[in-house]
Motif scaffolding. Structure first.
Motif, mmCIF file in Angstrom:
data_model
loop_
_atom_site.group_PDB
_atom_site.id
_atom_site.type_symbol
_atom_site.label_atom_id
_atom_site.label_comp_id
_atom_site.label_asym_id
_atom_site.label_seq_id
_atom_site.Cartn_x
_atom_site.Cartn_y
_atom_site.Cartn_z
ATOM 1 N N UNK A 158 0.814 -1.212 0.000
ATOM 2 C CA UNK A 158 0.000 0.000 0.000
ATOM 3 C C UNK A 158 0.851 1.266 0.000
ATOM 4 N N UNK A 159 2.123 1.136 0.333
ATOM 5 C CA UNK A 159 3.025 2.290 0.349
ATOM 6 C C UNK A 159 3.695 2.513 -0.995
ATOM 7 N N UNK A 160 3.441 1.633 -1.960
ATOM 8 C CA UNK A 160 4.078 1.731 -3.274
ATOM 9 C C UNK A 160 3.199 2.550 -4.204
ATOM 10 N N UNK A 161 3.705 3.716 -4.601
ATOM 11 C CA UNK A 161 2.920 4.598 -5.459
ATOM 12 C C UNK A 161 3.439 4.663 -6.886
ATOM 13 N N UNK A 162 4.685 4.246 -7.091
ATOM 14 C CA UNK A 162 5.290 4.378 -8.397
ATOM 15 C C UNK A 162 5.277 3.024 -9.098
ATOM 16 N N UNK A 196 0.493 -10.519 -3.670
ATOM 17 C CA UNK A 196 0.058 -9.594 -2.625
ATOM 18 C C UNK A 196 -0.286 -8.207 -3.154
ATOM 19 N N UNK A 197 0.063 -7.909 -4.391
ATOM 20 C CA UNK A 197 -0.230 -6.590 -4.957
ATOM 21 C C UNK A 197 -0.589 -6.761 -6.419
ATOM 22 N N UNK A 198 -1.570 -6.009 -6.845
ATOM 23 C CA UNK A 198 -2.030 -6.117 -8.221
ATOM 24 C C UNK A 198 -1.059 -5.418 -9.170
ATOM 25 N N UNK A 199 -1.148 -5.761 -10.435
ATOM 26 C CA UNK A 199 -0.332 -5.132 -11.463
ATOM 27 C C UNK A 199 -0.654 -3.651 -11.537
ATOM 28 N N UNK A 200 0.315 -2.790 -11.895
ATOM 29 C CA UNK A 200 0.036 -1.355 -12.010
ATOM 30 C C UNK A 200 -1.163 -1.042 -12.888
ATOM 31 N N UNK A 228 13.077 7.655 -5.273
ATOM 32 C CA UNK A 228 12.511 8.017 -3.971
ATOM 33 C C UNK A 228 11.452 9.086 -4.188
ATOM 34 N N UNK A 229 10.240 8.840 -3.709
ATOM 35 C CA UNK A 229 9.176 9.830 -3.862
ATOM 36 C C UNK A 229 9.311 10.914 -2.808
ATOM 37 N N UNK A 230 9.308 12.172 -3.253
ATOM 38 C CA UNK A 230 9.400 13.321 -2.361
ATOM 39 C C UNK A 230 8.059 14.019 -2.201
ATOM 40 N N UNK A 231 7.210 13.874 -3.185
ATOM 41 C CA UNK A 231 5.911 14.536 -3.117
ATOM 42 C C UNK A 231 5.062 14.156 -4.306
ATOM 43 N N UNK A 232 3.833 14.622 -4.291
ATOM 44 C CA UNK A 232 2.926 14.403 -5.414
ATOM 45 C C UNK A 232 2.022 15.609 -5.551
#
Length: 388
Positions: free
Chosen positions: A17-21, A38-42, A138-142
Motif C-alpha cells: 500500500x506504500x508503493x505509489x510508483x 500480494x499486490x495487483x499489477x500497475x 525516492x518519492x518526495x511529493x505528489x
C-alpha cells in the motif's frame, strides 16, 4: 539468512500500500510468487489519469462536460550504490529531481519539478530512452491537477483551475461502519476563493460557502483535510462538508501574500511568501509586469495551543522546495550543492524559466539564481538506445 518469500501476508499488504510508483510495484512483484500475489499489477490499480463526469445540474465549474484528474509524482532519481558509474562520477551524480507525468499507461513525461513545463532533453541523443527501472527512485511529493478533455473554454489554459488540488482515495472522515468505503474525494479551491469538494460517490461538486477570506492552500495531513486562508486561519473540512476553525489568523502585523502548507517530519508547516511588484526588480531577470519573491516566513502548527509558532530552523539537513502546485521537503544528503535550512523556489512570472532562487532562513537572504540543469537534467550517459 531470512527467507523473504515467507513474510506474513498482512505485512506484505501493508508494504504494497506504500508503493505509489509503477516501477516500485513491478520490482516488488518480481521478487517471488507470494510477493506478486500480494499486490495487483500497475494496470489494475487506480490510474494516474481519472475521468471526472459531474452531473451537469450540480457542477458550478465553468465546464459542463468531462475533465480528468491527473497525478504527477516528484522523485529523486539516483544510481544504485553498486552501479559502476556511481563510483566513478562522485557526488555530481548524487541525485536528480524530476516530476513524472504518466497520464497514459507506459508513457512518461519528465516535467520541471517546480512547474508543469516539460524538461528540455535536447542535450540527449535523439531517440534515446531513460529506463526508470535502472535507477533508485525516492518519492518526495505528489501533486494533482484537473484538466479539460479536448479544447478548454476561452481564457482557460488547460487546467480547470490553477489552484491547489488534493485527492484522497478514501475520505479522511470515513467511519467505522464503512459507509464511505470506495468514495474518492477531490478538494480544490473554487475561483471564488472558497473550498470545493467533489465526491465520486455523489458524482457532484459542493462549494462550501464558509468564507472569511479567500483560501490559499489545502493539504491532507494525518488523514484529515486542512485548508489555510489568506490570513493564516486554518480549518478542517468535516464529513458534512462544513468547516471547523482550529487556529485563528497568524497575523500580528504585516503578513505575506500567499501561504502554502507542507508536512515536514510529521509536523504541519505553513510557508508565508512575500511578493514584490516586478517593476521594482532587475528587468534582466524578471518580467516588468510580474512578481518576484523577496521573503519567506515559516510557521509550525502547535496542535496543543492551536497557534502558529515561527520556525527559524528546518532541521539539521532539511530544505524545502516551493513549486507552482506542490511544496515538499528533502534532505541535503540527497542533493549535492544544496544548503540546509533553505527554501528553493521559482517565481511564476520570471522571464528565466530555467532558473530558481534560494532563500536562507538563517539570515533572511535571497541567493543568486541557479539553473535547472543542475537540478533536473539527468546526464546523457543515463540514456540508452531503445530496444529494437
Amino acid at each position: 539468512m531470512a527467507n523473504w518469500s515467507n513474510l506474513p501476508r498482512d505485512l506484505l499488504d501493508h508494504i504494497s500500500k506504500l508503493l505509489n510508483f509503477d516501477t516500485d510495484i513491478l520490482r516488488f512483484r518480481s521478487v517471488c510468487s507470494s510477493w506478486r500475489l500480494s499486490v495487483s499489477s500497475p494496470s489494475n490499480r487506480l490510474p494516474n489519469r481519472v475521468t471526472i463526469k459531474p452531473k451537469p445540474d450540480t457542477t458550478r465549474f465553468p465546464d459542463k462536460g468531462a475533465f480528468y484528474l491527473s497525478k504527477r509524482g516528484i522523485y529523486r532519481l539516483s544510481l544504485p550504490e553498486d552501479h559502476p558509474e556511481k563510483a566513478s562520477s562522485g557526488s555530481s551524480y548524487n541525485g536528480w529531481l524530476v516530476k513524472v507525468d504518466q497520464d497514459f499507461p507506459g508513457v512518461f513525461r519528465l516535467l520541471n519539478p517546480l512547474s508543469e513545463n516539460p524538461i528540455d532533453l535536447l542535450a540527449t541523443p535523439f531517440g534515446k530512452n531513460l529506463n526508470l527501472m535502472n535507477f533508485r527512485i525516492d518519492e518526495l511529493g505528489k501533486e494533482y491537477v484537473l484538466r479539460y478533455f479536448g479544447e478548454p473554454p476561452c481564457a482557460y489554459a488547460g487546467d480547470v483551475y490553477l489552484e491547489k488540488v488534493v485527492f484522497s482515495m478514501t475520505p479522511p472522515w470515513g467511519g467505522s461502519n464503512g459507509d464511505d468505503d470506495g468514495d474518492c474525494v477531490i478538494m480544490t479551491i473554487h475561483v471564488s476563493g472558497k473550498i470545493a469538494i467533489f465526491r465520486f460517490r455523489d458524482n457532484s461538486w459542493t462549494v462550501i460557502n464558509d468564507l472569511q477570506y479567500p483560501f490559499d492552500d489545502l493539504i491532507v495531513y494525518k488523514e484529515t483535510f486542512y485548508a489555510v486562508d489568506y490570513t493564516g486561519r486554518i480549518v478542517v473540512v468535516n464529513a458534512d462538508l462544513t468547516l471547523t476553525e482550529i487556529s485563528t489568523s497568524v497575523l500580528s502585523g504585516e503578513s505575506g501574500d500567499t501561504k502554502v502548507l507542507v508536512e515536514l517530519d510529521g509536523e504541519l508547516l505553513m510557508v508565508d511568501r512575500y511578493l514584490n511588484l516586478g517593476s521594482n526588480v532587475d528587468s534582466s531577470t524578471h518580467d516588468e509586469a510580474g512578481y518576484t519573491t523577496t521573503l519567506f516566513t515559516v510557521y509550525k502548527f502547535n496542535e496543543a495551543n492551536k497557534t502558529w509558532d515561527e520556525v527559524k530552523n528546518l532541521g539539521d539537513d532539511r530544505l524545502l522546495f516551493v513549486g507552482d502546485n506542490c511544496t515538499f521537503s528533502a534532505s541535503t544528503c540527497d542533493f549535492s550543492g544544496f544548503q540546509r535550512n533553505s527554501i528553493y523556489f521559482k517565481d511564476k512570472h520570471t522571464s528565466r524559466e530555467d532558473c530558481i532562487s534560494v532563500f536562507h532562513l538563517e539570515d533572511g537572504s535571497v541567493g543568486p539564481y541557479m539553473t535547472y540543469n543542475q537540478l533536473c537534467s539527468p546526464p546523457p550517459s543515463w540514456f540508452s538506445s531503445p530496444a529494437l
